[in-house]
Design a protein around this motif. Structure first.
Motif, mmCIF file in Angstrom:
data_model
loop_
_atom_site.group_PDB
_atom_site.id
_atom_site.type_symbol
_atom_site.label_atom_id
_atom_site.label_comp_id
_atom_site.label_asym_id
_atom_site.label_seq_id
_atom_site.Cartn_x
_atom_site.Cartn_y
_atom_site.Cartn_z
ATOM 1 N N MET A 242 0.834 -1.207 0.000
ATOM 2 C CA MET A 242 0.000 0.000 0.000
ATOM 3 C C MET A 242 0.867 1.255 0.000
ATOM 4 O O MET A 242 0.561 2.240 -0.687
ATOM 5 C CB MET A 242 -0.920 0.014 1.223
ATOM 6 N N GLY A 243 1.953 1.215 0.759
ATOM 7 C CA GLY A 243 2.852 2.361 0.790
ATOM 8 C C GLY A 243 3.507 2.631 -0.550
ATOM 9 O O GLY A 243 3.854 3.785 -0.861
ATOM 10 N N LYS A 244 3.673 1.599 -1.375
ATOM 11 C CA LYS A 244 4.233 1.789 -2.710
ATOM 12 C C LYS A 244 3.198 2.370 -3.672
ATOM 13 O O LYS A 244 3.543 3.074 -4.625
ATOM 14 C CB LYS A 244 4.766 0.465 -3.254
ATOM 15 N N ALA A 245 1.934 2.059 -3.436
ATOM 16 C CA ALA A 245 0.877 2.566 -4.311
ATOM 17 C C ALA A 245 0.603 4.039 -4.072
ATOM 18 O O ALA A 245 0.253 4.773 -5.009
ATOM 19 C CB ALA A 245 -0.404 1.762 -4.107
ATOM 20 N N ALA A 246 0.733 4.491 -2.833
ATOM 21 C CA ALA A 246 0.488 5.905 -2.501
ATOM 22 C C ALA A 246 1.363 6.277 -1.319
ATOM 23 O O ALA A 246 1.503 5.497 -0.368
ATOM 24 C CB ALA A 246 -0.990 6.149 -2.170
ATOM 25 N N ALA A 247 1.942 7.437 -1.357
ATOM 26 C CA ALA A 247 2.841 7.877 -0.292
ATOM 27 C C ALA A 247 2.073 7.980 1.021
ATOM 28 O O ALA A 247 1.019 8.588 1.111
ATOM 29 C CB ALA A 247 3.454 9.228 -0.655
ATOM 30 N N GLY A 248 2.663 7.330 2.064
ATOM 31 C CA GLY A 248 2.068 7.410 3.399
ATOM 32 C C GLY A 248 0.940 6.437 3.641
ATOM 33 O O GLY A 248 0.418 6.368 4.769
ATOM 34 N N ALA A 249 0.545 5.666 2.625
ATOM 35 C CA ALA A 249 -0.555 4.704 2.803
ATOM 36 C C ALA A 249 -0.048 3.468 3.556
ATOM 37 O O ALA A 249 1.107 3.072 3.396
ATOM 38 C CB ALA A 249 -1.119 4.302 1.447
ATOM 39 N N PRO A 250 -0.897 2.857 4.379
ATOM 40 C CA PRO A 250 -2.258 3.307 4.736
ATOM 41 C C PRO A 250 -2.203 4.441 5.753
ATOM 42 O O PRO A 250 -1.353 4.442 6.647
ATOM 43 C CB PRO A 250 -2.896 2.055 5.329
ATOM 44 N N HIS A 251 -3.130 5.379 5.606
ATOM 45 C CA HIS A 251 -3.148 6.520 6.522
ATOM 46 C C HIS A 251 -3.909 6.209 7.810
ATOM 47 O O HIS A 251 -3.795 6.960 8.775
ATOM 48 C CB HIS A 251 -3.791 7.710 5.805
ATOM 49 N N GLU A 252 -4.676 5.153 7.798
ATOM 50 C CA GLU A 252 -5.381 4.692 8.999
ATOM 51 C C GLU A 252 -5.409 3.180 8.973
ATOM 52 O O GLU A 252 -5.742 2.570 7.948
ATOM 53 C CB GLU A 252 -6.816 5.237 9.032
ATOM 54 N N VAL A 253 -5.021 2.556 10.103
ATOM 55 C CA VAL A 253 -5.133 1.108 10.276
ATOM 56 C C VAL A 253 -6.215 0.879 11.327
ATOM 57 O O VAL A 253 -5.997 1.114 12.516
ATOM 58 C CB VAL A 253 -3.796 0.469 10.709
ATOM 59 N N LEU A 254 -7.373 0.458 10.857
ATOM 60 C CA LEU A 254 -8.531 0.300 11.733
ATOM 61 C C LEU A 254 -8.683 -1.173 12.096
ATOM 62 O O LEU A 254 -8.878 -2.029 11.219
ATOM 63 C CB LEU A 254 -9.799 0.806 11.031
ATOM 64 N N LEU A 255 -8.610 -1.458 13.387
ATOM 65 C CA LEU A 255 -8.742 -2.823 13.884
ATOM 66 C C LEU A 255 -10.183 -3.059 14.336
ATOM 67 O O LEU A 255 -10.714 -2.302 15.160
ATOM 68 C CB LEU A 255 -7.774 -3.061 15.049
ATOM 69 N N VAL A 256 -10.806 -4.110 13.786
ATOM 70 C CA VAL A 256 -12.173 -4.463 14.163
ATOM 71 C C VAL A 256 -12.107 -5.590 15.187
ATOM 72 O O VAL A 256 -11.554 -6.662 14.930
ATOM 73 C CB VAL A 256 -12.990 -4.905 12.933
ATOM 74 N N LEU A 257 -12.688 -5.331 16.364
ATOM 75 C CA LEU A 257 -12.698 -6.302 17.453
ATOM 76 C C LEU A 257 -14.129 -6.689 17.796
ATOM 77 O O LEU A 257 -15.034 -5.853 17.759
ATOM 78 C CB LEU A 257 -12.024 -5.726 18.701
ATOM 79 N N ASP A 258 -14.300 -7.955 18.133
ATOM 80 C CA ASP A 258 -15.598 -8.473 18.556
ATOM 81 C C ASP A 258 -15.698 -8.324 20.072
ATOM 82 O O ASP A 258 -14.911 -8.917 20.820
ATOM 83 C CB ASP A 258 -15.711 -9.947 18.148
ATOM 84 N N ALA A 259 -16.670 -7.525 20.540
ATOM 85 C CA ALA A 259 -16.789 -7.271 21.977
ATOM 86 C C ALA A 259 -17.115 -8.524 22.773
ATOM 87 O O ALA A 259 -16.829 -8.598 23.972
ATOM 88 C CB ALA A 259 -17.864 -6.204 22.225
ATOM 89 N N THR A 260 -17.714 -9.534 22.114
ATOM 90 C CA THR A 260 -18.063 -10.753 22.847
ATOM 91 C C THR A 260 -16.830 -11.556 23.238
ATOM 92 O O THR A 260 -16.939 -12.487 24.048
ATOM 93 C CB THR A 260 -18.985 -11.632 21.980
ATOM 94 N N ASN A 261 -15.667 -11.220 22.688
ATOM 95 C CA ASN A 261 -14.436 -11.934 23.047
ATOM 96 C C ASN A 261 -13.878 -11.495 24.384
ATOM 97 O O ASN A 261 -12.959 -12.128 24.915
ATOM 98 C CB ASN A 261 -13.373 -11.732 21.960
ATOM 99 N N GLY A 262 -14.365 -10.388 24.930
ATOM 100 C CA GLY A 262 -13.920 -9.959 26.252
ATOM 101 C C GLY A 262 -12.440 -9.647 26.303
ATOM 102 O O GLY A 262 -11.904 -8.928 25.456
ATOM 103 N N GLN A 263 -11.762 -10.210 27.317
ATOM 104 C CA GLN A 263 -10.341 -9.917 27.507
ATOM 105 C C GLN A 263 -9.496 -10.438 26.355
ATOM 106 O O GLN A 263 -8.390 -9.926 26.113
ATOM 107 C CB GLN A 263 -9.857 -10.535 28.829
#
Length: 456
Positions: free
Chosen positions: A366-387
C-alpha cells in the motif's frame, strides 16, 4: 303558258295515244292542285299546337287561364253545452298533466342534484380519508426512517453490560454502609471478574483505596462517583482527546487509504461497508477494495454492500494476492479522484505469525501505491471476546501499528467493559462501536456518552 296547254300541244304534235294523253292530263291536274295548296298554306296564319303534341310541331297562340276562386270557409256547426264542457275538461286535464310532468321533472332534477352533491361529498370524504391515511403512512415511514438513521442508542447497546458488570457494582454501592476494607474487597472481586483486564482493574482499585485512605470517600455513593470519574479519564486517554467522539478523520492525502484488519468473524467486512456509507453520507467519494481473497464469498458479500452503498469496488479472483488487489484499488482510486479507499483484508488469527507477516506485506505494498498509505489502520474487534479482544489488539498493534479500533457486537454481550481495558492498556482510540445491524448502528465512540450509558 298553262301546263295543260303545253302538254296538249306536245301530244297533238307527236300524235300520242289516247291513254298517254289521259295520264298526262291527270298528272298535270295533280301538280296544279299541289301548287295551289302550297300557296294557301303559306298565306294562312300559324295555328296553336294542340296539347300533347311533340316538340317538332309549332306551338299555336297561348290563352290565359284564370286561377280557380277559393271557396269561402264554411262556419263550424254550433257546439252543444256538453261538448263545450267536455272540451274544457280535456283542456284542464291536459294542463294538469303538463304541470304534473313539470313538477316531476323538477323533482327528478332536484334528486339528481342531491345525489350528485352526496356523491361529491362522499368522494371528498374518501379523498380526505385517503390523504389522511397517506399522511399517517408517510409520517410513520419518516419515523421509521429516522429511527433507522438514528440507530440504536449506546444505552440500548450497553443494556447487557449494565446487567452484568454494572449490576454487581450497583449492588455493592447500595445502602448506607461505610466504605471499609470489606467493601473494598468486594469491589476487588467485581473488578477482577469483569472483562476490563487485570491491569485496568488493579488501577481502578488502587485509585479507590488511595482516596479512601485520604478520607475522601466515606460512603458507597462517593466511591461509585470516583470510579465513574476514573473510567471517564481512562476512556479519554487520560484527557488527551477530551470528551468528543473520535471517528475516522479523513486527512488531506488523496486518496486517503484505510486498511481494515481483524480476526475471522469479527464483523470486518460489514464494518467496511457501514463505514463506506457513513463517509459517503459526509460527502466523500469512496472506493472499496475486496482484499479478502481467501474467505469464501467475501468478495460477493462486499460487492452486494458496494451496490447498496453506491460505491465502486475493485476485486480480484478468489485466491488472488490481496496485496495486488489493494495496490490496484489505490491506483484506481487515484485515477478516479476518490477521497477515500477502504481496503478490506482477510481475517488473521493474531497467534499465527506467517499470516501476520502477510498483513505486513499488504501494508508495505500500500505504501508503494500511494505515499504514506495506509493513513489509517482500523482494527475491528468483537466485543463478545472480552479480555481476548485486548490480546488481539495488542498483537495487531505490534505488527501493524493500529491507529483506531471499531468494537462490534457491543449490544450482544455483557462484556462491554473491554473498552476500558483497551483504552487503558493500549492507548489506542476507539473510533466506532457497533450496537446493531443497520448502518446507523455503527456509532462514533463518545467517552462521555459511554460513561453516561454505563452508569445510568
Amino acid at each position: 303558258m298553262h301546263p295543260f296547254a303545253s302538254l296538249l300541244a306536245l301530244t297533238t304534235t307527236e300524235s300520242l295515244g289516247l291513254a298517254a294523253i289521259a295520264a298526262a292530263v291527270l298528272l298535270a291536274l295533280a301538280a296544279s292542285l299541289y301548287l295551289h295548296r302550297r300557296r294557301a298554306a303559306a298565306l294562312a296564319p300559324p295555328s296553336p299546337a294542340p296539347p300533347g303534341k311533340g316538340e317538332g310541331e309549332r306551338p299555336g297562340p297561348q290563352r290565359e287561364v284564370a286561377p280557380p276562386r277559393p271557396k269561402p270557409p264554411t262556419a263550424p256547426p254550433p257546439k252543444t253545452a256538453l261538448e263545450s264542457e267536455a272540451l274544457e275538461a280535456k283542456k284542464r286535464e291536459a294542463y294538469r298533466l303538463k304541470k304534473e310532468g313539470e313538477r316531476l321533472e323538477r323533482e327528478r332534477r332536484a334528486k339528481e342534484r342531491e345525489e350528485a352533491l352526496a356523491k361529491e361529498r362522499e368522494l371528498a370524504l374518501a379523498q380526505a380519508r385517503a390523504e389522511e391515511e397517506a399522511k399517517r403512512a408517510a409520517e410513520e415511514q419518516e419515523r421509521r426512517k429516522a429511527e433507522a438513521e438514528a440507530g440504536r442508542t449506546l444505552a440500548d447497546g450497553l443494556a447487557r453490560t449494565r446487567g452484568g458488570f454494572m449490576a454487581r457494582l450497583n449492588a455493592l454501592f447500595t445502602g448506607e454502609k461505610q466504605v471499609d476494607d470489606a467493601v473494598l474487597a468486594d469491589l476487588e472481586e467485581v473488578l477482577f471478574t469483569a472483562d476490563i483486564g487485570v491491569r485496568t482493574a488493579t488501577r481502578l482499585l488502587d485509585s479507590a483505596r488511595e482516596r479512601v485512605r485520604k478520607k475522601e470517600l466515606s460512603d458507597p455513593g462517593r466511591l461509585k462517583g470516583a470510579l465513574r470519574e476514573e473510567i471517564a479519564r481512562i476512556l479519554t486517554l487520560h484527557g488527551a482527546d477530551g470528551d468528543g467522539a473520535a471517528p475516522v478523520n479523513v486527512g488531506p492525502a488523496r486518496p486517503f487509504v484505510v486498511m481494515v484488519v481483524g480476526v475471522n468473524g469479527s464483523g470486518k467486512t460489514t464494518t467496511v461497508a457501514k463505514l463506506a456509507a457513513k463517509l459517503k453520507g459526509a460527502g466523500h467519494g469512496v472506493l472499496l477494495a475486496a482484499g479478502d481473497t481467501f474467505r469464501a464469498a467475501a468478495g460477493e458479500q462486499l460487492e452486494v454492500w458496494a451496490e447498496r452503498v453506491g460505491a465502486p469496488l475493485v476485486r480480484g479472483k478468489e485466491g488472488a494476492d490481496p496485496a495486488a488487489v489493494c495496490f490496484e484499488a489505490i491506483q484506481e482510486g487515484a485515477r478516479q479522484g476518490m477521497d477515500v479507499v477502504l481496503c478490506d483484508t482477510a481475517g488473521r488469527l493474531h497467534t499465527k505469525t506467517p499470516l501476520m507477516e502477510e498483513l505486513k506485506k499488504v501494508k508495505r505494498v500500500m505504501g508503494k501505491a500511494a505515499a504514506g498509505a495506509p493513513h489509517e489502520v482500523l482494527l475491528v474487534l468483537d466485543a463478545t471476546n472480552g479480555q481476548n479482544a485486548i490480546a488481539q489488539a495488542r498483537q495487531f498493534h505490534e505488527a501493524l501499528g493500529v491507529t483506531g479500533i471499531a468494537l462490534t457486537k457491543l449490544d450482544g454481550t455483557a462484556k462491554g467493559g473491554v473498552i476500558i481495558g483497551i483504552c487503558d492498556e493500549l492507548k489506542i482510540p476507539v473510533r466506532y462501536v457497533g450496537v446493531g445491524e443497520t448502518v446507523a448502528d455503527l456509532r462514533p465512540f463518545s467517552p462521555g456518552e459511554f460513561v453516561e450509558a454505563l452508569f445510568q
